[in-house]
Scaffold this active site. Structure first.
Site, PDB file in Angstrom:
ATOM      1  N   HIS A  44      -5.787   2.857   1.231  1.00 42.71           N
ATOM      2  CA  HIS A  44      -4.968   3.976   1.720  1.00 42.71           C
ATOM      3  C   HIS A  44      -5.621   4.721   2.889  1.00 42.71           C
ATOM      4  O   HIS A  44      -4.992   4.974   3.916  1.00 42.71           O
ATOM      5  CB  HIS A  44      -4.720   4.996   0.604  1.00 42.71           C
ATOM      6  N   ASP A  96       0.902  -1.151   0.000  1.00 44.62           N
ATOM      7  CA  ASP A  96       0.000   0.000   0.000  1.00 44.62           C
ATOM      8  C   ASP A  96       0.937   1.196   0.000  1.00 44.62           C
ATOM      9  O   ASP A  96       1.575   1.487   1.011  1.00 44.62           O
ATOM     10  CB  ASP A  96      -0.878  -0.006   1.257  1.00 44.62           C
ATOM     11  N   HIS A  97       1.065   1.869  -1.135  1.00 40.33           N
ATOM     12  CA  HIS A  97       2.154   2.846  -1.240  1.00 40.33           C
ATOM     13  C   HIS A  97       1.979   4.022  -0.279  1.00 40.33           C
ATOM     14  O   HIS A  97       2.942   4.709   0.039  1.00 40.33           O
ATOM     15  CB  HIS A  97       2.392   3.298  -2.683  1.00 40.33           C
TER      16      HIS A  97
END
Ligand code: BG6
Length: 504
Positions: A255, A192-193
């Protein structure tokens, strides 16, 4: 070689493994070329990855190693002017044409991996990065195991997968079952950047490293928390994926709820991944799951119409003209736990909004008694203290506090204490993928989503998606370039609140 002992869940304890063979499925994909290779190169340049590494790029494309290496050099061109270094780096890259359904191809891959282990003395450490359409995640994991591509000589095997992790709880569970039939949970790294972003990583320090903050981090002092992940861009060329996902699945389930979990969790016993994950899961599981009426009351969806001289979502290339997909989602989260009681967390994310910003605004309660209001000189009302954590595009922290205005007499005013990271410092901040690769090499799962977190997030989001799938929206309902639908303002207004950004 630098040795660092890290304690944690993922294959821990271990030393920083500067050696590994990477196998990257989707080796010439957009993500790989734009983000992954530059990230690996930066680790290499900074010495976190030794020269004992190799990478096999995989997809159905037929490429020679030389052609692949030329793409690598091109992909890292903005990171270096040193041609010799770029060529040395690229010489570690190999190409294999690979059909994910062909078992013989995995057998061949196993042989290549063995040869590269030998050639680069990688200690048998293997990282499998699956950057493919999600329907292939399971089959790749299964074949890696069944066709003997996993290392068996004591080196580690780590599986890295990109989002989306399922479309709902049921499909995510099915996918997870497939993955865990081949890999253990502690070998799986769900990217999950947003967890690689500086501000997300700073949340635990800001909270647990500052008693003056942690002491008031609860429903007694915090009026509401607002998380905004706003984008200026529209769907771009991703209609095929995005029209089946929407803002709720694309930005909220992962996110946004990950950020919520860091803000809402209780203090872990120590800063290791097992402890942190336990607290994050507890927080996510204590979000009140809404029934259909609750969803109607507490969630808002939107779709952008034309504006700013740009087309409506339904007129974007590849989007069906009658699409009811949400390009905006907002909601009010309430927790059933002692820390948060009825302090609402408002969340929102959307495309084609007025500005690109990622931010967290924490509004504190006002003093119960405003003694200044009773004085004879008081003109202005005291404002709520607001702590803002800026994620994007600027990294920073600001705090609004009330003080005395320097004019004659007792007048109050609100001032900003602010720390904004300088451009010079921001330029040194490792990019999200660089940080995450570093953690994968270390075997540190702190900034990856565990299955229990993903499951809790889907269970929370599923009833919202279900109601939206079965009821007709009145779309489009916000103009491109605005801050989203009116209903999202009304959501807060019903509680006597309003969005802090951009109004204040
Ligand atoms: C991705 C979404 O996960 O995040 C995209 O799929 C979105 O739709 C992107 O644009 C936003 O990321 P960032 O880092 O640009 O805020």
């Amino acid at each position: 070689m630098s040795i660092e002992i890290i304690k944690g869940e993922n294959d821990m304890p271990t030393e920083i493994p500067t050696r590994a063979t990477f196998m990257l499925f989707g080796g010439t994909g957009d993500l790989a070329l734009r983000k992954l290779y530059p990230a690996i190169f930066n680790l290499y340049k900074k010495g976190s990855l030794s020269t004992h590494f190799a990478l096999v790029g995989l997809s159905r494309k037929a490429l020679t190693d030389e052609e692949f290496r030329a793409k690598i050099i091109e992909s890292i061109s903005s990171e270096t002017d040193d041609k010799a270094q770029a060529e040395e780096f690229a010489s570690h890259f190999y190409w294999k044409s690979h059909d994910v359904t062909n078992t013989d191809h995995y057998k061949e891959l196993g042989k290549i991996a063995d040869e590269l282990d030998q050639k680069y003395e990688t200690d048998g450490n293997r990282i499998f990065y699956v950057s493919l359409a999600p329907r292939f995640f399971g089959i790749v994991a299964k074949n890696l195991k069944e066709q003997g591509v996993l290392s068996t000589n004591g080196g580690f095997n780590r599986l890295v997968i990109e989002k989306p992790f399922g479309r709902d709880y049921a499909s995510a569970k099915e996918l997870n079952d497939e993955l865990t039939s081949a890999f253990n949970e502690n070998q799986i790294y769900r990217i999950d950047h947003y967890l690689g972003k500086e501000t997300t990583q700073a949340i635990p320090v800001i909270r647990f490293g500052n008693p003056i903050i942690e002491a008031i981090w609860n429903q007694n002092y915090i009026k509401d928390v607002q998380i905004t992940l706003a984008e200026k861009l529209g769907v771009e060329d991703r209609a095929g994926y995005y029209d089946t996902a929407g803002a709720l699945r694309d930005m909220i389930q992962n996110h946004t709820l990950q950020i919520v979990s860091y803000l809402a969790m209780d203090e872990p016993n120590s800063f290791v991944d097992t402890e942190i994950r336990r607290e994050k899961v507890k927080a996510l599981e204590s979000m009140e799951i809404y029934d259909a009426d609750g969803v109607k009351q507490n969630f808002v969806r939107g779709q952008y119409g034309a504006g700013d001289g740009t087309p409506a979502y339904r007129d974007e290339p590849g989007v069906p003209h009658d699409s009811n997909n949400n390009t905006y989602a907002a909601g009010k989260i309430v927790f059933n736990n002692p820390r948060w009681g009825k302090t609402p967390f408002y969340i929102r994310s959307g495309k084609k909004l007025a500005t690109k910003t990622g931010r967290i605004d924490i509004e504190f309660k006002k003093p119960i008694v405003d003694i200044f209001a009773k004085g004879t000189h008081q003109p202005a009302e005291l404002k709520s203290n607001v702590l803002t954590l800026l994620i994007d595009p600027k990294i920073g922290i600001t705090l609004e506090i009330n003080t005395k205005n320097s004019a004659q007499g007792m007048h109050t005013e609100t001032v900003d204490l602010s720390y904004l990271q300088s451009d010079a410092r921001a330029a040194e901040v490792p990019l999200p993928y660089e940080r995450l690769f570093h953690d994968i090499l270390k075997g540190d799962g702190t900034y990856f989503a565990s299955w229990a977190e993903v499951a809790a997030a889907w269970k929370y989001v599923d009833p919202v998606q279900k109601l939206w799938d079965t009821t007709q929206p009145d779309f489009p309902n916000y103009e491109s370039g605005s801050m989203g639908p009116k209903a999202a303002d009304e959501l807060l207004a019903r509680d006597g609140n309003s969005w802090y950004f951009p109004n204040k």
